[in-house]
Scaffold this active site. Structure first.
Site, PDB file in Angstrom:
ATOM      1  N   GLY A  70      -4.701  -2.327   3.850  1.00  0.00           N
ATOM      2  CA  GLY A  70      -5.606  -2.314   2.707  1.00  0.00           C
ATOM      3  C   GLY A  70      -6.304  -0.974   2.588  1.00  0.00           C
ATOM      4  O   GLY A  70      -6.916  -0.496   3.544  1.00  0.00           O
ATOM      5  N   GLY A  95      -8.590  -0.317   0.041  1.00  0.00           N
ATOM      6  CA  GLY A  95      -9.762  -0.450  -0.815  1.00  0.00           C
ATOM      7  C   GLY A  95     -10.988   0.037  -0.057  1.00  0.00           C
ATOM      8  O   GLY A  95     -10.882   0.711   0.971  1.00  0.00           O
ATOM      9  N   ALA A 148     -13.166  -1.461   1.863  1.00  0.00           N
ATOM     10  CA  ALA A 148     -13.301  -1.925   3.246  1.00  0.00           C
ATOM     11  C   ALA A 148     -12.304  -1.213   4.147  1.00  0.00           C
ATOM     12  O   ALA A 148     -12.658  -0.700   5.223  1.00  0.00           O
ATOM     13  CB  ALA A 148     -13.101  -3.434   3.326  1.00  0.00           C
ATOM     14  N   GLY A 149     -11.051  -1.156   3.711  1.00  0.00           N
ATOM     15  CA  GLY A 149     -10.014  -0.537   4.519  1.00  0.00           C
ATOM     16  C   GLY A 149     -10.278   0.948   4.740  1.00  0.00           C
ATOM     17  O   GLY A 149     -10.155   1.456   5.855  1.00  0.00           O
ATOM     18  N   THR A 197     -20.344  -5.761 -16.469  1.00  0.00           N
ATOM     19  CA  THR A 197     -21.201  -5.884 -15.293  1.00  0.00           C
ATOM     20  C   THR A 197     -22.502  -6.639 -15.540  1.00  0.00           C
ATOM     21  O   THR A 197     -23.075  -6.610 -16.632  1.00  0.00           O
ATOM     22  CB  THR A 197     -21.536  -4.494 -14.710  1.00  0.00           C
ATOM     23  OG1 THR A 197     -22.487  -4.645 -13.660  1.00  0.00           O
ATOM     24  CG2 THR A 197     -22.145  -3.578 -15.765  1.00  0.00           C
ATOM     25  N   HIS A 211     -14.098 -14.549 -10.313  1.00  0.00           N
ATOM     26  CA  HIS A 211     -14.473 -13.178 -10.007  1.00  0.00           C
ATOM     27  C   HIS A 211     -14.354 -12.813  -8.533  1.00  0.00           C
ATOM     28  O   HIS A 211     -13.916 -11.733  -8.186  1.00  0.00           O
ATOM     29  CB  HIS A 211     -15.915 -12.975 -10.452  1.00  0.00           C
ATOM     30  CG  HIS A 211     -16.434 -11.577 -10.303  1.00  0.00           C
ATOM     31  ND1 HIS A 211     -15.837 -10.510 -10.898  1.00  0.00           N
ATOM     32  CD2 HIS A 211     -17.506 -11.082  -9.618  1.00  0.00           C
ATOM     33  CE1 HIS A 211     -16.517  -9.395 -10.603  1.00  0.00           C
ATOM     34  NE2 HIS A 211     -17.522  -9.727  -9.817  1.00  0.00           N
ATOM     35  N   GLU A 217     -13.449  -8.268   1.114  1.00  0.00           N
ATOM     36  CA  GLU A 217     -13.365  -9.553   0.418  1.00  0.00           C
ATOM     37  C   GLU A 217     -12.414 -10.525   1.116  1.00  0.00           C
ATOM     38  O   GLU A 217     -12.587 -11.740   1.027  1.00  0.00           O
ATOM     39  CB  GLU A 217     -12.952  -9.335  -1.048  1.00  0.00           C
ATOM     40  CG  GLU A 217     -13.124 -10.596  -1.882  1.00  0.00           C
ATOM     41  CD  GLU A 217     -13.005 -10.348  -3.381  1.00  0.00           C
ATOM     42  OE1 GLU A 217     -13.204  -9.212  -3.846  1.00  0.00           O
ATOM     43  OE2 GLU A 217     -12.725 -11.332  -4.100  1.00  0.00           O
ATOM     44  N   ARG A 226     -22.238 -15.260  -3.807  1.00  0.00           N
ATOM     45  CA  ARG A 226     -22.530 -13.856  -3.532  1.00  0.00           C
ATOM     46  C   ARG A 226     -23.489 -13.299  -4.575  1.00  0.00           C
ATOM     47  O   ARG A 226     -23.363 -13.590  -5.755  1.00  0.00           O
ATOM     48  CB  ARG A 226     -21.235 -13.045  -3.570  1.00  0.00           C
ATOM     49  CG  ARG A 226     -21.460 -11.547  -3.527  1.00  0.00           C
ATOM     50  CD  ARG A 226     -20.163 -10.776  -3.454  1.00  0.00           C
ATOM     51  NE  ARG A 226     -19.467 -10.694  -4.724  1.00  0.00           N
ATOM     52  CZ  ARG A 226     -19.629  -9.704  -5.609  1.00  0.00           C
ATOM     53  NH1 ARG A 226     -20.501  -8.745  -5.371  1.00  0.00           N
ATOM     54  NH2 ARG A 226     -18.945  -9.691  -6.730  1.00  0.00           N
ATOM     55  N   SER A 238     -21.129  -7.083  -2.499  1.00  0.00           N
ATOM     56  CA  SER A 238     -19.775  -6.947  -1.969  1.00  0.00           C
ATOM     57  C   SER A 238     -19.509  -5.509  -1.539  1.00  0.00           C
ATOM     58  O   SER A 238     -19.008  -5.257  -0.443  1.00  0.00           O
ATOM     59  CB  SER A 238     -18.728  -7.375  -2.981  1.00  0.00           C
ATOM     60  OG  SER A 238     -17.456  -7.063  -2.477  1.00  0.00           O
TER      61      SER A 238
HETATM   62  C1  LIG Z   1     -14.322  -6.199 -12.268  1.00  0.00           C
HETATM   63  C2  LIG Z   1     -15.074  -6.283 -10.982  1.00  0.00           C
HETATM   64  C3  LIG Z   1     -16.298  -5.650 -10.840  1.00  0.00           C
HETATM   65  C4  LIG Z   1     -16.988  -5.706  -9.641  1.00  0.00           C
HETATM   66  N1  LIG Z   1     -18.199  -5.073  -9.532  1.00  0.00           N
HETATM   67  C5  LIG Z   1     -18.857  -5.119  -8.355  1.00  0.00           C
HETATM   68  C6  LIG Z   1     -20.115  -4.440  -8.202  1.00  0.00           C
HETATM   69  O1  LIG Z   1     -20.629  -3.812  -9.135  1.00  0.00           O
HETATM   70  N2  LIG Z   1     -20.725  -4.504  -7.008  1.00  0.00           N
HETATM   71  C7  LIG Z   1     -20.183  -5.166  -5.946  1.00  0.00           C
HETATM   72  O2  LIG Z   1     -20.782  -5.151  -4.881  1.00  0.00           O
HETATM   73  N3  LIG Z   1     -19.008  -5.798  -6.063  1.00  0.00           N
HETATM   74  C8  LIG Z   1     -18.332  -5.797  -7.238  1.00  0.00           C
HETATM   75  N4  LIG Z   1     -17.136  -6.449  -7.348  1.00  0.00           N
HETATM   76  C9  LIG Z   1     -16.513  -7.012  -6.152  1.00  0.00           C
HETATM   77  C10 LIG Z   1     -15.874  -5.916  -5.330  1.00  0.00           C
HETATM   78  O3  LIG Z   1     -15.396  -4.895  -6.181  1.00  0.00           O
HETATM   79  C11 LIG Z   1     -14.704  -6.393  -4.498  1.00  0.00           C
HETATM   80  O4  LIG Z   1     -15.085  -7.520  -3.801  1.00  0.00           O
HETATM   81  C12 LIG Z   1     -14.305  -5.327  -3.516  1.00  0.00           C
HETATM   82  O5  LIG Z   1     -14.021  -4.127  -4.179  1.00  0.00           O
HETATM   83  C13 LIG Z   1     -13.126  -5.695  -2.637  1.00  0.00           C
HETATM   84  O6  LIG Z   1     -12.819  -4.594  -1.816  1.00  0.00           O
HETATM   85  P1  LIG Z   1     -11.794  -4.684  -0.636  1.00  0.00           P
HETATM   86  O7  LIG Z   1     -11.802  -3.367   0.041  1.00  0.00           O
HETATM   87  O8  LIG Z   1     -12.036  -5.891   0.168  1.00  0.00           O
HETATM   88  O9  LIG Z   1     -10.394  -4.915  -1.363  1.00  0.00           O
HETATM   89  P2  LIG Z   1      -9.642  -4.138  -2.545  1.00  0.00           P
HETATM   90  O10 LIG Z   1     -10.385  -3.019  -3.104  1.00  0.00           O
HETATM   91  O11 LIG Z   1      -9.142  -5.198  -3.455  1.00  0.00           O
HETATM   92  O12 LIG Z   1      -8.421  -3.506  -1.800  1.00  0.00           O
HETATM   93  C14 LIG Z   1      -7.391  -4.266  -1.247  1.00  0.00           C
HETATM   94  C15 LIG Z   1      -6.423  -3.319  -0.614  1.00  0.00           C
HETATM   95  O13 LIG Z   1      -5.456  -4.044   0.107  1.00  0.00           O
HETATM   96  C16 LIG Z   1      -4.181  -3.569  -0.196  1.00  0.00           C
HETATM   97  N5  LIG Z   1      -3.255  -4.678  -0.034  1.00  0.00           N
HETATM   98  C17 LIG Z   1      -3.399  -5.943  -0.475  1.00  0.00           C
HETATM   99  N6  LIG Z   1      -2.334  -6.673  -0.123  1.00  0.00           N
HETATM  100  C18 LIG Z   1      -1.502  -5.847   0.550  1.00  0.00           C
HETATM  101  C19 LIG Z   1      -0.241  -6.012   1.158  1.00  0.00           C
HETATM  102  N7  LIG Z   1       0.408  -7.164   1.137  1.00  0.00           N
HETATM  103  N8  LIG Z   1       0.319  -4.950   1.757  1.00  0.00           N
HETATM  104  C20 LIG Z   1      -0.294  -3.746   1.761  1.00  0.00           C
HETATM  105  N9  LIG Z   1      -1.493  -3.547   1.209  1.00  0.00           N
HETATM  106  C21 LIG Z   1      -2.087  -4.587   0.613  1.00  0.00           C
HETATM  107  C22 LIG Z   1      -4.264  -3.050  -1.597  1.00  0.00           C
HETATM  108  O14 LIG Z   1      -3.286  -2.079  -1.833  1.00  0.00           O
HETATM  109  C23 LIG Z   1      -5.660  -2.463  -1.613  1.00  0.00           C
HETATM  110  O15 LIG Z   1      -5.610  -1.146  -1.130  1.00  0.00           O
HETATM  111  C24 LIG Z   1     -16.451  -6.418  -8.555  1.00  0.00           C
HETATM  112  C25 LIG Z   1     -15.235  -7.068  -8.705  1.00  0.00           C
HETATM  113  C26 LIG Z   1     -14.572  -7.046  -9.913  1.00  0.00           C
HETATM  114  C27 LIG Z   1     -13.327  -7.860 -10.068  1.00  0.00           C
END
Ligand SMILES: Cc1cc2nc3c(=O)[nH]c(=O)nc-3n(C[C@H](O)[C@H](O)[C@H](O)COP(=O)(O)OP(=O)(O)OC[C@H]3O[C@@H](n4cnc5c(N)ncnc54)[C@H](O)[C@@H]3O)c2cc1C
Ligand code: SF4
Ligand code: SF4
Ligand code: FES
Lengths: 234, 590
Positions: free
Chosen positions: B15, B17, B19-20, B257, B356, B390, B401, B406
């Site tokens: 990942g 994103g 967190a990763g 938002t 969401h 997430e 939440r 997040s």
């Molecule tokens: C439209 C929107 C607006 C938001 N606004 C806010 C905000 O203002 N404030 C807030 O705190 N939160 C907000 N959130 C929530 C927050 O953005 C997310 O919870 C957060 O970004 C998730 O981050 P993450 O690093 O966990 O995962 P992600 O950013 O989703 O990243 C997941 C990563 O995993 C990788 N991955 C997934 N599956 C695989 C696989 N099988 N093999 C290889 N790689 C894989 C992907 O390539 C990606 O790099 C919002 C969410 C949405 C939908």
């Protein structure tokens, strides 16, 4: 509606070809080109393209639609189709991996070349570094770039010298850090750019500005870098 | 099975994103061999879509702000099943983590005094709920996620982690001791299948909003990490808890938002009434998201919805004036003009509650290591497996939440996982060996799809799954609907297991990825369904019409869903913060 799509699967096809696909458009509902692609993919799951956010912020689905680069997900079909016909091609100038998917390595190499990160030689304070709203406003129109590649792949100078000309996206990024009041590496950054190619291959054709889906203006950023280089040279 | 290509690392992060990338940065800076696998180029991860901001008591807008107030709000927001030790850690470490982002170059908006701009967000209060609305959400205009993700990627470019971009993780490799030894992954461009071995594997694969037909989530949010954990036999926690965001653009699903309401926007029904004043007299439009979403649905069900079909309400922003909208909410103006054909400067935006956020996920310790339960119901760490973001459930969000929490979760716990793994590797955790048959087990699912020669299409099955979840496990839930939903899902499982992948090409085969994602969507959906049916109460985002009250006697606990026997167990919520008195459960009023 008739859609002509660039198809090439190196595993199967001898050479790329344009293939016609036809599709019924729903009445009274505006479709984006990405919606159209998703429907085409249901007909033929082998059709390949990148996509993720479907709202114009991730930069995955830069493609060429009836000759214009843009993001499929925020381009209404009605805006680009001409007389019920639409031609979809990969972004020009980069090697094609498959169908609408191009190899962006050259693009990202140029991005990395400008050292796209903040450099500050002072130890950080316990809290944030201060920056006035005016200083921060200098970054508007720069930091929003989504690295979609629409600009650089519309730029003739980048087509000819993708290894030496940084290209509009990379230069926009370079200026983003030159313009940041918190960055202390301006001199080094400029030194990296002063050769005849990195910046000076830009011919001011403005293709980049015309296609940027985020409304950014790489040409202006390039002009500012030139200005700084000239100033530094004197 | 043909011999697999093998790569080896100290730390593997699945990942790219928020967190990763935060975890990767920590590990790479410590000099360990670190790799990030991401199915999309990192800056295309869903974090890029986050708009409103990152909530954290950095005391810029209010010099008296206190992380304990933020903690109180978060505990209350969670409807008391957020773990208080984890929430305490997040809220107290948060300022440091946010300042680090600023030092890396994140272009936060600024106040006149040059500090980071903070805006009001839902559920945020001063002085433990007694001092009124707090402005605590740090923002870069309404593109905070974009700014955060790009900044973290830039920092990683500097630090030199190995990026396996556009690689797709298929399944965990689990050895005979039940430890995780890495993953099987596909290099998307070439179709090569590779065993990526690692001392520690972090699942940071994000959410799974695509289990619902209507969602704010990106197309890539298919719950792959949670699917992988479930297939490996590991449990998931509180997976019935799905947040429906009040303001998805009606029809499109695209989010606007909560910052819109933070800046002074409000919701109106077809009579032009600001109806949240009736449901939440104090916080009004900035009550908890679950509260606002339910109020909107009630307005719509009782015939006060807007539009020809009366199926949405309106978000009014024009009174804020063009200047404020341009400087604070520029991205929202773009999205609304593109997807709602409404210019917020003049017209309200049609909005409806939209799936969401996944509050549940892979249960972890505060420092990121994944957990299961032993036979006596005691926590047991899973060797070699970590989770963050997430995909994880640490749990700071509990049953609901708060906005902006997040992004904070990503960077605080991404960093914590990195620190913990670094320590563990330095103390010399051994490399776990996987046998030929362990690898074969991890490879089985991919082999099944590759061998399929007939069957239903992935796209059609996915649509059925999404419609089922939307109909039976939405904002309001009842026993009868959920039972029906579970039956439908059981039928779908059989059909998905026999579905067909027609395209067997090795070059950038997105059809294969979508097939593999469908399995993951199914795993998450099914776990959601079983856990939702089991929790016989209403709490946070989980609202049951047949059990409308919160039941602290029986359900002031986490649910833990075990895939092998489809069992829902209970797990104790942590009520032992280290430095502050515990926040006792109270009635939740806004
Ligand atoms: C439209 C929107 C607006 C938001 N606004 C806010 C905000 O203002 N404030 C807030 O705190 N939160 C907000 N959130 C929530 C927050 O953005 C997310 O919870 C957060 O970004 C998730 O981050 P993450 O690093 O966990 O995962 P992600 O950013 O989703 O990243 C997941 C990563 O995993 C990788 N991955 C997934 N599956 C695989 C696989 N099988 N093999 C290889 N790689 C894989 C992907 O390539 C990606 O790099 C919002 C969410 C949405 C939908
Ligand atoms: S203005 Fe410069 S960078 Fe932009 S398209 Fe023209 S040559 Fe390329
Ligand atoms: S400048 Fe515009 S067109 Fe170029 S990569 Fe950035 S967002 Fe895309
Ligand atoms: S899909 Fe993300 S920009 Fe189009």
């Amino acid at each position: 509606m008739q859609v002509s799509v660039y198809r090439y699967d190196p595993d199967v096809d001898e050479a790329p070809e344009m293939r016609d696909m036809s599709i019924e458009l729903p009445e009274g509902k505006e479709l984006m080109v990405l919606d159209l692609l998703e429907r085409l993919k249901e007909q033929d799951p082998s059709l390949s393209y990148r996509r993720s956010c479907r709202e114009g912020v991730c930069g995955s689905d830069g493609i060429n639609m009836n000759g214009l680069n843009g993001l499929a997900c925020i381009t209404p079909v009605s805006q680009v189709a001409k007389r019920g016909k639409l031609t979809l091609r990969p972004l020009p100038g980069l090697p094609v991996i498959r169908d609408l998917v191009v190899d962006m390595s050259q693009f990202f190499d140029q991005f990395e070349k400008v050292r796209p990160y903040l450099i500050n030689d002072q130890p950080p304070p316990a809290q944030e570094r201060l920056q006035s709203p005016e200083e921060r406003a200098e970054l508007d129109g720069l930091y929003e770039c989504i690295l979609c590649g629409c600009c650089s792949t519309a730029c003739p100078s980048f087509w000819w010298n993708p290894d030496k000309f940084v290209g509009p996206a990379g230069l926009l990024q370079a200026y983003r850090f030159l313009a940041d009041s918190r960055d202390t590496a301006s001199a080094e950054r400029l030194r990296d750019l002063e050769d005849p190619f990195s910046v000076f291959r830009c011919r001011g054709i403005m293709n980049c500005v015309n296609v940027c889906p985020k409304g950014l203006n790489p040409t202006r950023a390039i002009g500012k870098i030139r200005g700084l280089l000239v100033k530094q040279g004197t | 099975m043909a011999a697999l290509r093998k790569l080896e690392f100290d730390g593997l992060i699945v990942g790219g994103g928020g967190a990763g990338l935060r975890a990767a940065l920590e590990l790479a800076q410590s000099g360990l061999q670190t790799a990030v696998i991401s199915k999309v180029f990192p800056t295309r991860s869903h974090t890029v879509s986050a708009q409103g901001g990152i909530t954290c008591a950095i005391a810029s807008e209010d010099p008296d702000d206190d992380w304990r107030w933020h903690m109180y709000d978060t505990v209350k927001g969670s409807d008391y099943i957020g773990d208080q030790d984890a929430i305490e850690y997040m809220c107290s470490e948060g300022p440091q983590a946010v300042f680090e982002l600023e030092h890396m170059g994140l272009p936060f908006s600024r106040t006149e005094s040059g500090r980071i701009y903070q805006r009001p967000f839902g559920g945020q209060s001063k002085d433990y709920g007694k001092g009124g609305q707090a402005a605590r959400t740090c923002a870069a205009a309404d593109r905070t996620g974009h700014a955060l993700l790009h900044t973290l990627y830039q920092a990683n470019v500097k630090s030199g982690a190995t990026f396996l971009n556009e690689w797709f993780a298929v399944d965990l490799v689990k050895n005979q001791d039940g430890a995780v030894a890495g993953v099987i992954a596909i290099e998307i461009e070439t179709g090569d299948v590779v065993y990526v071995a690692s001392r520690a594997t972090v699942l940071a694969t994000g959410g799974a909003g695509r289990i619902y037909a209507s969602t704010t989530n990106a197309l890539m949010n298919t719950g792959d990490g949670v699917g992988m954990a479930l297939r490996a036999g590991f449990p998931v926690q509180d997976i019935e808890m799905w947040q429906f965001h009040p303001t998805g653009i009606a029809g499109a699903g695209v989010l606007v938002t909560e910052g819109c309401r933070g800046e002074g926007g409000y919701l109106i029904n077809k009579d032009g009434e600001r109806f949240m004043e009736r449901y939440a007299p104090t916080a009004k439009d900035l009550a908890g998201r679950d509260v606002v979403a339910r109020s909107m649905i009630i307005e719509i069900l009782e015939g006060r919805g807007c539009g020809e079909a009366g199926d949405h309400v309106l978000l009014k922003l024009d009174h804020l004036g063009e200047t404020v909208l341009n400087s604070r909410l520029p991205g929202i103006l773009e999205l609304s003009r593109t997807f709602a054909h409404a210019d917020p400067v003049r017209q309200p935006i049609p909005v409806v509650p939209t799936c969401h956020y996944m509050m549940g996920g892979i249960p972890t310790q505060v420092r990121g290591q994944a957990l299961t339960q032993d036979e006596a119901g005691q926590d047991q760490a899973i060797e070699g497996l970590y989770a963050a973001g997430e995909a994880a459930c640490v749990s700071v969000h509990g049953a609901n939440r708060l906005g902006g929490n997040s992004l904070l979760d990503l960077i605080v716990f991404g960093r914590a996982a990195g620190l913990h793994i670094e320590q563990a590797v330095r103390q010399g955790i051994s490399r776990r060996e996987a046998s030929e048959s362990d690898l074969e087990a991890a490879f089985a699912r991919l082999a099944r799809w590759n061998a399929s020669s007939s069957g239903e299409s992935v796209a059609a099955l996915k649509r059925e799954l999404q419609n089922c979840m939307q109909a039976s496990f939405g904002v309001f839930r009842t026993e009868e609907h959920m039972r029906k939903g579970i039956e439908t899902l059981k039928g779908l499982r059989e059909r998905i297991n026999r579905a067909h992948l027609p395209d067997k090409s090795n070059a950038f085969n997105t059809a294969r990825l979508e097939a593999l994602e469908l399995d993951n969507l199914f795993e998450v959906a099914y776990a959601t369904a079983i856990a939702a049916e089991a929790r016989r109460e209403s709490r946070g985002a989980h609202a049951r019409e047949d059990h409308q009250q919160r039941d602290d006697e029986n359900w002031l606990c986490h649910s833990l869903y075990f895939p092998d026997d489809e069992r829902v167990a209970k797990r104790t919520v942590n009520f032992q913060p280290a430095t502050v008195p515990v926040f006792e459960p109270m009635e939740r009023k806004y």
